[in-house]
Structure formats: C-alpha cells, structure tokens
Design an enzyme around this catalytic site. Structure first.
Site, PDB file in Angstrom:
ATOM      1  N   GLU A  78       0.850  -1.177   0.000  1.00 18.05           N
ATOM      2  CA  GLU A  78       0.000   0.000   0.000  1.00 18.05           C
ATOM      3  C   GLU A  78       0.889   1.230   0.000  1.00 18.05           C
ATOM      4  O   GLU A  78       1.868   1.261   0.734  1.00 18.05           O
ATOM      5  CB  GLU A  78      -0.928   0.048   1.213  1.00 18.05           C
ATOM      6  CG  GLU A  78      -2.024   1.099   1.021  1.00 18.05           C
ATOM      7  CD  GLU A  78      -3.054   1.121   2.172  1.00 18.05           C
ATOM      8  OE1 GLU A  78      -4.140   1.611   1.959  1.00 18.05           O
ATOM      9  OE2 GLU A  78      -2.740   0.649   3.263  1.00 18.05           O
ATOM     10  N   GLU A 134      -9.629   3.971   6.196  1.00 20.13           N
ATOM     11  CA  GLU A 134      -8.870   4.424   7.360  1.00 20.13           C
ATOM     12  C   GLU A 134      -9.738   5.083   8.432  1.00 20.13           C
ATOM     13  O   GLU A 134      -9.511   4.898   9.625  1.00 20.13           O
ATOM     14  CB  GLU A 134      -7.736   5.355   6.926  1.00 20.13           C
ATOM     15  CG  GLU A 134      -6.710   4.691   5.992  1.00 20.13           C
ATOM     16  CD  GLU A 134      -6.087   3.423   6.580  1.00 20.13           C
ATOM     17  OE1 GLU A 134      -6.242   3.178   7.793  1.00 20.13           O
ATOM     18  OE2 GLU A 134      -5.458   2.669   5.812  1.00 20.13           O
ATOM     19  N   MET A 149       0.447  -2.655   8.753  1.00 22.27           N
ATOM     20  CA  MET A 149      -0.217  -2.783   7.458  1.00 22.27           C
ATOM     21  C   MET A 149      -1.122  -4.005   7.447  1.00 22.27           C
ATOM     22  O   MET A 149      -0.707  -5.111   7.790  1.00 22.27           O
ATOM     23  CB  MET A 149       0.847  -2.877   6.349  1.00 22.27           C
ATOM     24  CG  MET A 149       0.283  -3.116   4.969  1.00 22.27           C
ATOM     25  SD  MET A 149      -0.727  -1.712   4.405  1.00 22.27           S
ATOM     26  CE  MET A 149      -1.900  -2.551   3.365  1.00 22.27           C
ATOM     27  N   GLU A 150      -2.350  -3.776   7.006  1.00 18.20           N
ATOM     28  CA  GLU A 150      -3.425  -4.764   7.165  1.00 18.20           C
ATOM     29  C   GLU A 150      -3.471  -5.851   6.103  1.00 18.20           C
ATOM     30  O   GLU A 150      -4.537  -6.425   5.865  1.00 18.20           O
ATOM     31  CB  GLU A 150      -4.769  -4.026   7.148  1.00 18.20           C
ATOM     32  CG  GLU A 150      -5.174  -3.432   5.776  1.00 18.20           C
ATOM     33  CD  GLU A 150      -4.780  -1.989   5.562  1.00 18.20           C
ATOM     34  OE1 GLU A 150      -3.807  -1.539   6.193  1.00 18.20           O
ATOM     35  OE2 GLU A 150      -5.435  -1.311   4.754  1.00 18.20           O
ATOM     36  N   ASN A 151      -2.363  -6.207   5.453  1.00 16.54           N
ATOM     37  CA  ASN A 151      -2.389  -7.260   4.433  1.00 16.54           C
ATOM     38  C   ASN A 151      -3.345  -8.378   4.842  1.00 16.54           C
ATOM     39  O   ASN A 151      -3.320  -8.853   5.973  1.00 16.54           O
ATOM     40  CB  ASN A 151      -0.996  -7.862   4.250  1.00 16.54           C
ATOM     41  CG  ASN A 151       0.065  -6.807   4.132  1.00 16.54           C
ATOM     42  OD1 ASN A 151       0.010  -5.967   3.255  1.00 16.54           O
ATOM     43  ND2 ASN A 151       1.017  -6.818   5.056  1.00 16.54           N
ATOM     44  N   GLY A 178       3.175   2.256  10.558  1.00 14.82           N
ATOM     45  CA  GLY A 178       3.119   1.665  11.891  1.00 14.82           C
ATOM     46  C   GLY A 178       2.732   0.202  11.775  1.00 14.82           C
ATOM     47  O   GLY A 178       3.257  -0.665  12.469  1.00 14.82           O
ATOM     48  N   HIS A 206      -7.123  -1.918  14.939  1.00 15.71           N
ATOM     49  CA  HIS A 206      -7.265  -1.146  13.689  1.00 15.71           C
ATOM     50  C   HIS A 206      -7.013  -2.037  12.466  1.00 15.71           C
ATOM     51  O   HIS A 206      -7.831  -2.101  11.549  1.00 15.71           O
ATOM     52  CB  HIS A 206      -6.282   0.030  13.731  1.00 15.71           C
ATOM     53  CG  HIS A 206      -6.220   0.852  12.476  1.00 15.71           C
ATOM     54  ND1 HIS A 206      -6.685   2.148  12.407  1.00 15.71           N
ATOM     55  CD2 HIS A 206      -5.737   0.577  11.240  1.00 15.71           C
ATOM     56  CE1 HIS A 206      -6.511   2.611  11.188  1.00 15.71           C
ATOM     57  NE2 HIS A 206      -5.920   1.679  10.459  1.00 15.71           N
ATOM     58  N   GLU A 207      -5.905  -2.733  12.484  1.00 15.13           N
ATOM     59  CA  GLU A 207      -5.568  -3.550  11.303  1.00 15.13           C
ATOM     60  C   GLU A 207      -6.579  -4.680  11.106  1.00 15.13           C
ATOM     61  O   GLU A 207      -6.881  -5.054   9.979  1.00 15.13           O
ATOM     62  CB  GLU A 207      -4.147  -4.115  11.415  1.00 15.13           C
ATOM     63  CG  GLU A 207      -3.037  -3.068  11.612  1.00 15.13           C
ATOM     64  CD  GLU A 207      -3.103  -1.890  10.662  1.00 15.13           C
ATOM     65  OE1 GLU A 207      -3.630  -2.049   9.544  1.00 15.13           O
ATOM     66  OE2 GLU A 207      -2.655  -0.789  11.046  1.00 15.13           O
TER      67      GLU A 207
END
Ligand code: BES
Ligand code: ZN
Length: 920
Positions: A186, A378, A321-323, A319, A355-356
């Site tokens: 991303e 987001e 990443m939501e892969n 910080g 969050h992720e």
C-alpha cells in the site's frame, strides 16, 4: 508508538525501469526510459498501424483503462536474500471485454524479459513503458480475442532498502546480521514486485509460490498448500486467495518464532516474532483473537480467511499494514515486554491490532473503489479500533482518548491548505500523502458524529448489511450513504456530503437572547478569516447529561429554545448550556460572554464531563490562536483546570500549555518566564499527588498520566522535577532493574538529564548514548532516541542530528529523533536540514519519511520572514510527496506570526498572569 502518518507521500524518485529484451526478441535491445518519455521497443518496425490508436493514449492517466481486467494471478517469486535481488514470473488470467489491441498494466523498478511476454500465444509487437506513470503497455499486431486469456512474463528486480514493494529488512540472529524479505504494497507498490493491475478496484484471486532457502519460514496471505524440498531450496505454494486487491498481497521470508491462539469460530491466529521473542507477542495475540470475534459479531460476517498471521518487521515504514491474513507491524506496534514496555505502548499495540483487524472487513473484504474513498478504509478502521478496545479495556476510557484524534483533525482542517475527506486523486504519486489526519481522524470523527445522530443500533445494522452487499467487491462513499439511508430512513447522504466533499468545518457562534439561543455557523480557519463553507450540523446541547437537546442546523443561522432547567439565571439556579455535548460533532463553538462565563462556572463546579472538559479547552485554544479570543482569557480558563486529575483531560490541557509556552517565548519574551511559572502552577498539584513511583494497583490511566505531567514539568523548567529525574537516572545507570525508574517514567528522566547537557558537560549525553547502544531494540531505544537532541547546545544538537546518518539508527526511526528538537534549537536544526537536504532526500526518498523532516522542523518557527525563507529554499526542491505537508507547515508559521501580533497587543496580559500567579 505508531509512525505518524505523513500527509506526505510517495516519492517519484523512481529508479530506471528497464525493459530487458532477451536475445531472441528481435527488439531494440535494452533501453532505459528517458525522463517523461515512453520507451518504445518495436519488435517489427514495419507493422501496420493497428486499430485503436497508439500507446501514447495511456500516458498521464489517473487510472488504467478497463477494457481488459485481471481475474487471477499465478505468481512465482524467488528472492535471493544474499544478493538482495529476486526473479519472478507471473501468469495473469485477463478478461478482454471490449475490442482492443493493447494490454495496459502497472510496473515499476522491474526488468521484464521482453522475449517472455505472451498473451495466449501472441507476443507483443510493441512494449512501451511510461516511467512517470508506472504504466506498461503491450501492443499486439491485431485485436485481441474477447474473453479470457492468459498474459505471462518473466522479470527480475531488487530487494530494495526503501521499505516499499518487495524489500529487505535486517535483523540479528546468533550475533550475525541477516536479511529477511518483506513486502509493503500500500498504496501503489505492488507494481514494484510484479506487473499487475495495481488499483484497488481490480480485485482478483492470487495463487502464490515462493522458492526460498529451506531453513526459512515463508508466509503469505493464505496458508501453505504444500512445500517441496530440493536441497537447500524449498518451494512453498500457498492456497489460492479469495478476490482481493493487489495492495493487500503480502510475502515475508525469514527466521521466526511464533505464539498461537484460536478464535471462538476456530480461526488460527499467530504472532510471529524474531527468534526468542515470541513471549512478547502474547498481548497482541490476545487482542487479535478478541478482535476477530468482536468484528464477526458486529458485522454479522465471518472472518473471510482460513488463518490470520501477524508479524513484527524490524524495518517498516508505516506503523502497521493490514495485508489480508498476514498483517505486518513495526516491532514497537506489536511486541509488548512486561519488563521494558510502558502502559502507553500497551495501549498503542491494542489500538493498532484492533485497527488492522478492522480492515480485514472494512478495507479488505469491502474495499474502497478508488483512493478518493481511502477514508472509508482508514476512517472506519480508526473508529472501529476504538469500539473494540473500549469493549476489551473499558477502564481505559478510550472514547475520551478518541478526542485526541478529533482535536488533531480539527487543527489540521482549520488550515486553508487542508483538503476534503473525499479528495480527488489524479495520479498515483498523489495517493500516499492523503494518509493524514483528515482521512483518519476527521474520517473517524464524522463517523462518530453520524453514529451518535443515528443511534448505535441502527448504525450497526446498516453497516452489517453494507458489508454483505459489497463483500469481495468495492464501494464508494455514496454506496455507504445509500445503505444507511435505506436502513434508517434518515437523509444521510445530504447530511454527510457536506462533511466529506468540502474541506473545513464550522464554528458555531452561540448567543443567548432570553430563553432562545441564536446559533450561526461560519467556516473556522486558524488564520482568523472565515471561509465560505456551510454544513448540515447535528447540534446537541444540554446543561447536564440526563437529557440532551438535538437540533439539525441546516441554515447559516437559526434559533433553538433553551430548556427551562438550563436557563434559571437566579442565584443558586442552573444557568449554563454546553453545545456539542461530549464532542460528538466535528465543529467548534464560540459562546457569547454570558454563556462563556456560565460555562466557566460549570467547569469550576465540576459539572462537565471529561469529554466536555476537553472540548472547552481545545476550542478556546483554537479561538485564541485565531485571535477570536484573548490569550488572557485562555489563561484564565486553563487555570480552572488546576487540580484536574484525569489523564485524557490533562493530556489536552498539556498540549495547550505546550503551545502557550512556545508562543510566549516569541510573543512576550519578558513574560515567558512568568507564563511558564503559571503553567507549572496549574499542573503541579496533580503531578505531586502522583509522584515518581507507581502506586500498587493504580489504573492504566494514572500510569500514563505520571510521565505526561512529569515530562511537562521538565519541559517547563521545573527544577525540582529535573533534579529528581537526574537522581533517578544516575541510579538507573548503575542498576538497570531499579524500581526507581520503571519503563513509564524513563523518558522523563532522560529528558531531565538533557536539560543540563552541553558540549563541555556531556557526560549525561554520553550516558544516554550508552543506554541506547546497550538496550535491546524496541521502545527502550526509541525513548532515548527521541530525547537526544533535546538541548540548546549547538554541538550536541548537531551531533545527535547526525546520528541519523549512522548505522545505529534505522531509517524508519529518524523521525523520532527529529521530534526531540526543542524550539530553542530550531535555527540549528533548520541549518542542518538545509545543509544536508540532498543527502536526506536521497536516503529517505520514500516520501512519507522525507515529509517528516519538513513537518518536525518547519513548524518550530513563527515569523513571516522565516516562512518566506523556507518557502524559497523548497521552491526548487519540493516533491509531490510532501508538497502539501510543506504548505501546511508554512501556513502554521504564518498563523503563529499573526497570533504573536495579537498577543503583543493585549493590554491586560501581564496583569492577568500576575493575578493568577498570586492566587492562593
Ligand atoms: N493501511 C495503513 C498502513 C499504511 C499507511 C499504508 C500509510 C500505506 C501508507 C494501516 O492500516 C494504518 O493505518 N496503520 C497506522 C496505524 C494505525 C493504528 C492508525 C499507521 O501505520 O500509522
Ligand atoms: Zn489503517
């Protein structure tokens, strides 16, 4: 501590893309794309001009054409962790849906083997690469057959050091340095790993295979389907993924340990860490398991994948990443160590994980249709993470802390250089800079506003049906509004469009006339002017928390009736009204004198909720900065917070005191000392109550409040606190396990030490460097890093800034050090930045990092002359990645300059300061 999202973006510092022509290709050999030009490799120069125009039509476009779209990728990657290169081959099932002789996709920094390119059995007659657009065009001699065909090619690339695309990160194993291979795609960097349709709306299935050294762990989004070993190399193939966007694909290869858990529905969850550190993954694991269960219930939709892995990466630009199914984190955002981690780091880990994992639904299952709708990802993940953490840790008052985000967004959105939540994106290079407080915090805040207007239950129900309607697909902002309207019957679209399609927000001017309240909206800007915007504003008001009045302000001005219980002006009666109860609305309020005085009384009488205590001081600070209110009245208000004991409220009071202390140095140097004394007087009582030593069984919030207040006192020059910090540090130096300096207060002690450091008295600084060197990685080290430049001595400041260029500081952490620069050292830091700009912009060419340099140094200034000088310096050096950040920073300087003029013209300021200082 998560990295601050930059509002700065991806640099266009692209390495040359090479379209490699292999021997048999008959093409024009290797050609480097020249700047701005396509590289045209014609296989057969004499071929007839085919229908559908030339490849040039695909240059400079915001988005890829849609006549051919990918269905499924078969991707094979062979990273070489020693040489830091990789080779790849990709076979993409593509559906051609309209007549064309072109296939147009993205690639960057890859060498594609020209001879290997085939669509079915066809070889392209033309291969053009538009370097500025990362666009690769394959032209064929005739129209492609409609329907599905397979596009394949081989290529190779570099495992870069830029923390994007397919990159290498370094770690230590058994005393030796090792490389791991990691992806970060991303926003627009999947194209650096494989040629692809690199836009969120081109969802496809992915079948990935990697060839890696046999002793390493290889992870990807999906579980391993099978592994085969051939001597030192193993081939690991993963199961095929469901439909997903390219930016969510992930691969990690290295040596890891893990801890494992299971959700109530039997989904396996693992946290991977470096060898020997898996214990530190337990806290995050627990939050992850609970989050998956909570989101499944909230969205009434199962977690879409067979497993979830989370992994700590030593070099990481964001910080976390939501892969999809393989979430990557900075170490400090995932690992919690009882011995060395602080309470605030624990909270940060919980928020980051929540969050992720919210993204696994909001973002991954349902994805924004285009980057304009990034906030759907987001803003929602930010909002949801608070919902989840509040349910796991109700004692943390996380919704009160949510207002940190709201106030950050209100501040940014009061600049004329702000942007709407839904922002037009004309080019991939613009995407990274919208990962800012507008997309995240304003996005999350307007969601909270809407939820509180619609009611929690209706809101949740509508979100669940949105999730089902758009699962495995993409959505635009309007799609969400349509579902919410249908479910609730409320005019959601009209209401919300005023918040997402225009920048800024209103200040509500409230005047009392008898029992009527006249309200009028005007766009609030920190430079004191008033913008043209109008909004549909969900107004709430009350004089207590049992009943609230709701009112939808649609016009520029209107009238509300004040309930009788709030308008009793008689002595002993209840006369006060607060608008924007609990700060659920994204606006500020300016009260007339009578209402403001009544509100101050209510505050002093402790009638306001935590959230309202925050709203009042933050609005007042903003109005003062915009010169709609005096500094004297801001100080009077601040004084009313003396004795406040709540962490969240004091954290806002502290931000205001920091701002006031800073501006007074430039505005009224002769009064600055007294103002600092006054601020100390406000914060000291609670700080003294807390002391330096943790109390047994004290709350999470008190544990976070202690360092907040002690640090504030050190910054304000409070001698006693500084001396105590130094004393404890000296004990800590002899005994790293001393109970006198637990993780929460270490930073405060470090800062105390720096107060007395100079070039001729540098033992404290050297001791801190030693602590840095001797600490394991993680929070411990970063605490030191953030403190090193915190002094006035030129030699020391420069030495610490130059530390950034050494191997001892990872590029990902440079911004932490920069943040430690004090206002007194701003000239030193600015000169250093200018002198080293070339070097910095080379090393930190990933623009979000470059933007950090601008963002931390530039806003330390407060004069128009300096703004002009800085602007001139960057005139020839700016890059799209940090252009907006720079403009915003310059605007902040000018706002400061204007505020200073206002403060200087206040006749009663000195008198007010003296009066408040003299109060018993
Ligand atoms: N999707 C982002 C990561 C990201 C940020 C990718 C910027 C590309 C550019 C991720 O979900 C995220 O928002 N991470 C936050 C942490 C979170 C707790 C707010 C971050 O990296 O700061
Ligand atoms: Zn996110």
């Amino acid at each position: 501590m998560a990295r601050p999202r930059a509002g700065a973006g991806l640099l266009v510092a692209l390495l040359a893309f090479v379209v490699a022509a292999a021997a048999a290709a008959g093409g024009g050999g290797r050609k480097m794309a020249s700047h701005g030009e396509g590289t045209d490799l014609k296989a057969s120069p004499g071929a007839p001009a085919p229908a559908g125009g030339s490849a040039a039509q695909f240059r400079g476009q915001a988005r890829l054409p849609r006549f051919a779209t990918p269905r499924r990728y078969e991707l094979r990657l062979r990273p070489d962790l020693v040489a830091c290169t990789f080779t790849g081959s990709v076979a993409i099932a593509v559906v051609v849906s309209a007549p064309t002789r072109f296939l147009v996709l993205n690639a960057a920094d890859l060498s594609v083997n020209r001879a290997s390119i085939r669509f079915q059995s066809l070889a392209p007659t033309e291969v053009v690469f538009f370097k500025d657009d990362d666009v690769l065009v394959f032209g064929f001699s005739k129209q492609l057959p409609l329907g599905e065909g397979v596009l394949q090619m081989d290529y190779n690339g570099t495992l870069n050091d830029q923390m994007r695309g397919f990159y290498r990160s370094k770690y230590q194993y058994k005393g030796k340095e090792r490389n791991m291979a990691v992806t970060q795609f991303e926003s627009v960097d999947a194209r650096r790993c494989f040629p692809c349709w690199d836009e969120p709306a081109f969802k496809a299935k992915f079948k990935l295979t990697v060839e890696v050294p046999s002793d390493l762990v290889a992870l990807s989004n999906m579980p391993v389907a099978n592994s085969t070993f051939a001597g030192p190399i193993k081939t690991v193939s993963f199961r095929e993924s469901p439909l997903m966007s390219t930016y969510l694909l992930a691969v990690v290869v290295g040596l890891f340990d893990y801890v494992e858990g299971m959700t109530s529905k039997g989904t396996r969850v693992r946290v991977y860490t470096q060898i020997g550190k898996s214990n530190q993954g337990k806290f995050a694991l627990d939050v992850a398991v609970k989050s998956l269960d909570l989101y499944k219930d909230y969205f009434d939709t199962a977690y879409p994948l067979p497993k979830l892995d989370m992994i700590a990466i030593p070099d990481f630009s964001a910080g976390a990443m939501e892969n999809y199914g393989l979430v990557t984190y900075r170490e400090v955002a995932l690992l919690f160590d009882d011995k060395s981690s602080s309470e605030s780091s624990k909270q940060n880990i919980a928020i980051t994980v929540a969050h992720e994992l919210a993204h696994q639904w909001f973002g991954n299952l349902v994805t924004m249709e285009w980057w304009t709708h990034l906030w759907l990802n987001e803003g929602f993940a930010t909002w949801m993470s608070h919902l989840a953490v509040d349910s796991f840790f109700p004692q943390w008052n996380i919704w009160t802390q949510f207002l940190d985000g709201t106030t950050t967004a209100l501040k940014l959105d009061a600049l004329s250089e702000s942007h709407p939540i839904e922002v037009e994106i004309h080019h991939a290079s613009e995407v990274d800079q919208i990962f800012d407080a507008i997309s995240y915090e304003k996005g999350a805040s307007v969601i909270r506003m809407l939820q509180s207007y619609l009611g929690a239950e209706r809101f949740q129900k509508a979100l669940a049906s949105y999730m089902k309607k758009f699962a495995y697909s993409n959505a635009k902002t309007e799609d969400l509004w349509a579902v919410l309207e249908k479910e609730t019957g409320e005019p959601v679209k009209d209401l919300m469009t005023t918040w997402t399609k225009q920048k800024g927000y209103p200040v509500i001017n409230a005047k009392i006339k008898g029992n009527d309240m006249e309200i009028e909206q005007a766009q609030f800007l920190s430079d004191g002017s008033s913008g043209p915007g109008t909004w549909i504003v969900p107004i709430t008001s009350g004089c207590g928390y049992d009943t609230q009045k709701k009112f939808l302000l649609k016009l520029k001005r209107d009238k509300m009736v004040i309930p009788s219980q709030c308008s009793d002006r008689k002595k002993g009666g209840n006369f006060w009204t607060k608008l924007n109860i609990n700060g659920t609305g994204f606006y500020r309020v300016k009260y007339d004198d009578e209402l403001a005085a009544a509100l101050l009384n209510a505050l002093e009488a402790k009638k306001l909720s935590l959230m309202d205590r925050i709203g009042v001081v933050d609005d007042s600070h903003a109005l003062s900065m915009a010169r709609q209110q005096t500094m004297a009245s801001l100080l009077r208000l601040l004084y009313a917070y003396r004795g406040e004991t709540d962490y969240s409220v004091l954290s806002h009071v502290n931000s205001v005191t920091v701002s006031v202390a800073r501006i007074s140095v430039d505005a009224t140097p002769s009064l600055a000392g007294d103002i600092k004394q006054l601020l100390i007087k406000i914060l000291l009582p609670t700080a003294e109550k807390l002391g330096w030593d943790p109390k047994k069984g004290e709350s999470h919030l008190d544990a976070m409040l202690r360092p907040l207040l002690l640090t504030a006192l050190v910054q304000l020059g409070h001698g006693k606190t500084i001396n105590e910090g130094i004393r404890r540090f000296n004990i800590f130096l002899r005994d790293r396990n001393t109970p006198l300096l637990p993780p929460d207060t270490r930073k405060t002690a470090y800062l105390s030490v720096m107060q007395n450091v100079s070039s001729s008295n540098r033992s404290g600084y050297d001791a801190l460097r030693k602590v840095y060197r001797e600490s394991a990685e993680g929070e411990e080290r970063l605490n030191v890093l953030g403190i090193l430049p915190s002094c006035r001595d030129k030699g020391i400041v420069l030495e610490s800034l130059n530390f950034i260029f050494t191997d001892e500081v990872r590029n990902q952490d440079a911004y932490i050090l920069l943040r430690g620069v004090q206002i007194e050292a701003r000239e030193i830091a600015w000169n250093w930045l200018k002198e080293n700009w070339e070097r910095i912009s080379k090393i930190f060419s990933t623009s979000s990092l470059l933007g950090d340099f601008v963002k931390t140094v530039v806003p330390l200034f407060t004069s128009n002359e300096k703004a002009a000088e800085i602007s001139k310096f960057f005139a020839t050096r700016t890059k799209p990645g940090f252009e907006r950040t720079l403009k915003q920073s310059l605007e902040n300087i000018r706002i400061g300059a204007r505020w200073i003029e206002g403060i200087r013209s206040e006749p009663k300021l000195a008198q007010t300061v003296r009066e408040l200082l003299g109060k018993p």
